[in-house]
Structures are given as C-alpha cells and as structure tokens.
Design a protein around this motif. Structure first.
Motif, PDB file in Angstrom:
ATOM      1  N   GLU A 157       0.035   8.653  -7.021  1.00 14.48           N
ATOM      2  CA  GLU A 157       0.029  10.178  -6.812  1.00 14.48           C
ATOM      3  C   GLU A 157       0.910  10.681  -7.966  1.00 14.48           C
ATOM      4  O   GLU A 157       0.575  11.640  -8.673  1.00 14.48           O
ATOM      5  N   GLY A 158       2.221  10.136  -8.196  1.00 19.45           N
ATOM      6  CA  GLY A 158       2.701  10.423  -9.493  1.00 19.45           C
ATOM      7  C   GLY A 158       2.331  10.515 -10.835  1.00 19.45           C
ATOM      8  O   GLY A 158       2.620  11.187 -11.676  1.00 19.45           O
ATOM      9  N   LEU A 159       1.177   9.404 -10.922  1.00 25.03           N
ATOM     10  CA  LEU A 159       0.329   9.359 -12.115  1.00 25.03           C
ATOM     11  C   LEU A 159      -0.770  10.094 -12.318  1.00 25.03           C
ATOM     12  O   LEU A 159      -1.528  10.090 -13.333  1.00 25.03           O
ATOM     13  N   GLY A 160      -1.214  10.756 -11.269  1.00 26.49           N
ATOM     14  CA  GLY A 160      -2.440  11.423 -11.322  1.00 26.49           C
ATOM     15  C   GLY A 160      -3.521  11.114 -10.612  1.00 26.49           C
ATOM     16  O   GLY A 160      -4.588  11.156 -10.784  1.00 26.49           O
ATOM     17  N   GLY A 161      -3.286   9.698  -9.847  1.00 22.91           N
ATOM     18  CA  GLY A 161      -4.355   9.044  -9.603  1.00 22.91           C
ATOM     19  C   GLY A 161      -4.663   9.631  -8.014  1.00 22.91           C
ATOM     20  O   GLY A 161      -4.422  10.649  -7.546  1.00 22.91           O
ATOM     21  N   ILE A 162      -5.762   8.896  -7.173  1.00 25.12           N
ATOM     22  CA  ILE A 162      -6.289   9.381  -6.091  1.00 25.12           C
ATOM     23  C   ILE A 162      -5.444   8.242  -4.969  1.00 25.12           C
ATOM     24  O   ILE A 162      -5.947   7.189  -4.924  1.00 25.12           O
ATOM     25  N   PRO A 163      -4.499   8.803  -4.261  1.00 26.38           N
ATOM     26  CA  PRO A 163      -3.584   7.863  -3.382  1.00 26.38           C
ATOM     27  C   PRO A 163      -4.677   6.944  -2.381  1.00 26.38           C
ATOM     28  O   PRO A 163      -4.270   5.750  -2.248  1.00 26.38           O
ATOM     29  N   ALA A 167       0.837  -1.110   0.022  1.00 27.36           N
ATOM     30  CA  ALA A 167       0.030  -0.064  -0.014  1.00 27.36           C
ATOM     31  C   ALA A 167       0.960   1.420   0.126  1.00 27.36           C
ATOM     32  O   ALA A 167       0.501   2.309  -0.737  1.00 27.36           O
ATOM     33  N   ALA A 168       1.927   1.531   0.660  1.00 31.59           N
ATOM     34  CA  ALA A 168       2.593   2.799   1.054  1.00 31.59           C
ATOM     35  C   ALA A 168       3.209   3.051  -0.496  1.00 31.59           C
ATOM     36  O   ALA A 168       2.983   4.497  -0.828  1.00 31.59           O
ATOM     37  N   VAL A 169       3.617   2.012  -1.025  1.00 30.34           N
ATOM     38  CA  VAL A 169       4.402   2.285  -2.231  1.00 30.34           C
ATOM     39  C   VAL A 169       3.517   2.515  -3.350  1.00 30.34           C
ATOM     40  O   VAL A 169       3.471   3.664  -4.043  1.00 30.34           O
ATOM     41  N   ALA A 170       2.199   1.761  -3.204  1.00 33.60           N
ATOM     42  CA  ALA A 170       1.385   2.002  -4.552  1.00 33.60           C
ATOM     43  C   ALA A 170       0.764   3.494  -4.292  1.00 33.60           C
ATOM     44  O   ALA A 170       0.432   4.215  -5.224  1.00 33.60           O
ATOM     45  N   MET A 171       0.537   3.928  -3.020  1.00 35.56           N
ATOM     46  CA  MET A 171       0.135   5.173  -2.770  1.00 35.56           C
ATOM     47  C   MET A 171       1.001   6.238  -3.412  1.00 35.56           C
ATOM     48  O   MET A 171       0.542   7.551  -4.187  1.00 35.56           O
ATOM     49  N   LEU A 192      10.428  -7.461  -3.949  1.00 32.09           N
ATOM     50  CA  LEU A 192      11.109  -7.311  -5.269  1.00 32.09           C
ATOM     51  C   LEU A 192       9.969  -6.240  -6.163  1.00 32.09           C
ATOM     52  O   LEU A 192      10.319  -5.527  -6.526  1.00 32.09           O
ATOM     53  N   ASN A 193       8.610  -6.646  -5.893  1.00 32.90           N
ATOM     54  CA  ASN A 193       7.767  -5.812  -6.775  1.00 32.90           C
ATOM     55  C   ASN A 193       7.484  -4.596  -6.164  1.00 32.90           C
ATOM     56  O   ASN A 193       7.226  -3.709  -7.248  1.00 32.90           O
ATOM     57  N   ALA A 194       7.644  -4.160  -4.932  1.00 32.08           N
ATOM     58  CA  ALA A 194       7.728  -2.776  -4.368  1.00 32.08           C
ATOM     59  C   ALA A 194       8.837  -1.963  -5.126  1.00 32.08           C
ATOM     60  O   ALA A 194       9.067  -0.793  -5.044  1.00 32.08           O
TER      61      ALA A 194
END
Lengths: 237, 130
Positions: A148-154, A140-144, A220-222
């Motif tokens: 944000e960087g892509l213009g999504g809603i964290p 979750a922390a990385v995904a948020m 690794l995926n993170a």
C-alpha cells in the motif's frame, strides 16, 4: 424446508464455509501424506484449489466465504506468537548462529526484492504490479502494508505472497538436495526468508531444526523488508 | 489449554497495542513473539528449568498444536486468489516467471550467505544440525 431454502440458509452462515475449509484441508493433507509429503503435493495449494473450485461451482463470493473462514485465518496471529516456544527451546543453537543469520537476512531480503522487480519489469509488468510484488517474500499482513505504501494493490499482494509461499515450499527440498546442502539451520533459514509462513510450515514437516530457523527468518524479514522496500523501490522503478 | 491460548493472545494484544501506539514498523504478532520469548526467559530465571515451554505444559501444548497446523491457517487468505484471477491472468507470464525465478534466486542467495559466513567464522557444523 426445500433444498433451495436450506442452501440459502446454510450458505449464508459461517458454519458451512468454515466446515468446508477444514474438510478441504483434511483431504489435502491426506493426499500430501499419501505421496509421502512430496513437495509438489503441497497441502495449501490443494486445499486452496478445492475451496476455490467449490466457490466457483456454487457462485459464492469470496467475502461470504471469508465470513466463515476468518476463524481459521484469525489463528495466524497467535501461531506467530507461538513461534517463540520452539525458538526458546533451541536458543543455544540460535545464539551460536546469530552472525550468519544476520548476514543472510540482509543479502536475502535485498535479493528477494530486487530479483522479483527486475524480472517482472523486464517482462513488461505495469507499475502497480511491480509495487505489489516488492514484499512478496514477507508474511501477508506486513506485505500488504508495504504494498500500500508503494502504490501497489494490497489484496493482490496477499495473493502474490501466498503464491510465493507455495512456490518456496515446493522448490526448497529439491533445490537444497540437488546442491547437497544438509545443514537444517541453513535450509530452514533460507525457506523462511524466501517463503515466510508457508515455507516455515514446510520446514517443520521436513525437520524441527529447519522449522525453528525458518520461523526466525520469517520474523526477521518481516522487520527488515518494510525498512528496505521504500529505498529499493525508489531506485528500481 | 485455556491458559496457554490466553498467554498467546495476551502477548499478541500487547504487541498490537505497542505497534499501534508507538507506530513501530513491525507486525504486532512479531512483537508478541519477542514478548513471549522474554517471558520464557523470565520464567526460566524464576524456576531454574524450562517447565514453562515443556511440551506437556499448557503453553507448550497449545504452541505445538498451532504450529503443527500452521499451513492450514494460510488457506483462507490463499482462496483470495479467486478475486484476482483476471488481473493475474493478464500479466500471468511476468508474475509467474518473476515469482518462481525470484524465489529460487532468494533461496540460493540466502543459503549461500548463511553457509559462507558460518564457514568463515568457524562454527562447528555438527551441533548446528547438519
């Protein structure tokens, strides 16, 4: 103190919602155990449903709930660090499987991003939802941060990530069994990559080796998704 | 117990500091994980055995304890779904189909690649936990 005054006092203190979170978990875990750890009786899903229901019933805001629940949430960080322990205990097996893991990591990471965006796009999801979906397989922390960087809603991404985790934890056992895959390392790696920590938690309840490989895949995926996401997002939408 | 938990927090703290300070694209706890693995390697070199990560040792006990309740730790964030029921409801089909299908596709692609490469380079299946 009137019952109402008592409620006002308790509902504003972290103690109440922290206790509720733990009790909801104990109940959910009992239910899961009673079904013989059936994949559909996912304890995270049950506990979230119970707590969310109570919040709605009492008209409690999420922020107030989180004041209490944050003590549980905080432990995610140390628990991630703790994955080093089973990793080290199983290092010989891990080192022997480095090449398959790296290959599966790159393929899995790209497939996770491209498939979710392509499907949601075909079904007419707007751009903010697409950007929020991109990192759905990462912890979750990385995904948020990626969202944000892509213009999504964290915060929406956090929910999508959790949902993906529950889906992965539910489907992995029936899917792998149906395909007759009995290699715990391969099964664990796949669920850790696709469904991060919740998949990893499921993997640990199924087999310790699956848990170790799920933890590695999650870690690794993170690292890989934040690097791949901006590139793929530019091509996709 | 306290020693084990303090070790985890120290690793996480150094990890977070390194990530912020150096602007690394990795989460702090993942750096902390690598640090703890490096510490386990150093301890093995020093003592000649794996006492450090033994299930009865302080670190081993805390780590095993935390990992046994890993799923519980996701509940507070999961309850956050209550804030977005409206937005999710509006795009329920797109989001739902996308998440379920993509998760299954990702599982299949990952496991297939893993097994194909392993078969190609010929690692023995027996010890790898089959």
């Amino acid at each position: 103190m009137t019952p109402f005054a008592l409620w006002v006092y308790l509902s504003a203190s972290p103690l109440l919602w922290l206790t509720v979170t733990l009790l909801a978990w104990l109940l959910a875990d009992r239910i899961a155990a009673a079904t013989g750890r059936h994949p559909l009786a996912n304890p995270v899903l049950i506990a979230v449903a119970v707590v969310a229901g109570l919040l709605r019933l009492t008209g409690t805001e999420y922020r107030l709930y989180f004041d209490g629940a944050q003590f549980v949430h905080f432990l995610l960080g140390p628990a991630t660090v703790a994955l080093a322990v089973p990793l080290w205990r199983n290092r010989r097996l891990v080192l022997r499987t480095v090449v398959p893991m790296l290959g599966a990591l790159v393929v899995g990471s790209v497939v996770a991003i491209v498939s979710t965006v392509a499907i949601a796009m075909a079904l007419g999801a707007p751009k903010t939802v697409l950007a929020s979906l991109v990192p759905k397989s990462v912890t979750a922390a990385v995904a948020m941060a990626v969202s944000e960087g892509l213009g999504g809603i964290p915060a929406l991404t956090a929910v999508l990530v959790l949902t993906t985790g529950v889906i992965g934890a539910i489907v992995v056992t029936p899917v792998m069994n149906a395909l007759g895959i009995r290699d715990w390392a391969a099964r664990g790696f796949a669920v850790g990559l696709a469904a991060h920590g919740i998949g990893t938690a499921r993997a640990y309840t199924v087999h310790p080796i699956a848990g170790v490989f799920a933890g590695i895949a999650m870690g690794l995926n993170a690292v890989v998704t934040p690097l791949l996401a901006p590139l793929l997002a530019r091509i996709l939408f | 117990m306290v020693v084990g938990f303090a070790l985890l927090l120290v690793c996480q703290l150094i990890g977070e500091a390194a990530v912020r300070g150096l602007g690394l694209p990795v989460p702090g706890p993942v750096v902390g994980l690598l640090l703890l693995a490096a510490a386990a390697a150093a301890m093995r070199r020093a003592s000649g055995d794996d006492r450090f990560v033994d299930p009865a040792a302080p670190l081993g006990r805390v780590a095993d304890g935390l990992l046994s309740i890993l799923a519980l730790l996701f509940v507070p964030a999961g309850v956050g779904v209550v804030q977005y029921l409206g937005l999710i409801g509006e795009h329920a089909v797109a989001i739902g189909v996308s998440l379920v299908a993509s998760t299954v596709i990702t599982l299949l692609a990952t496991v297939a690649t893993f097994l194909a490469i392993r078969r190609a380079i010929g690692v023995d299946d027996e010890e790898a936990g089959s």
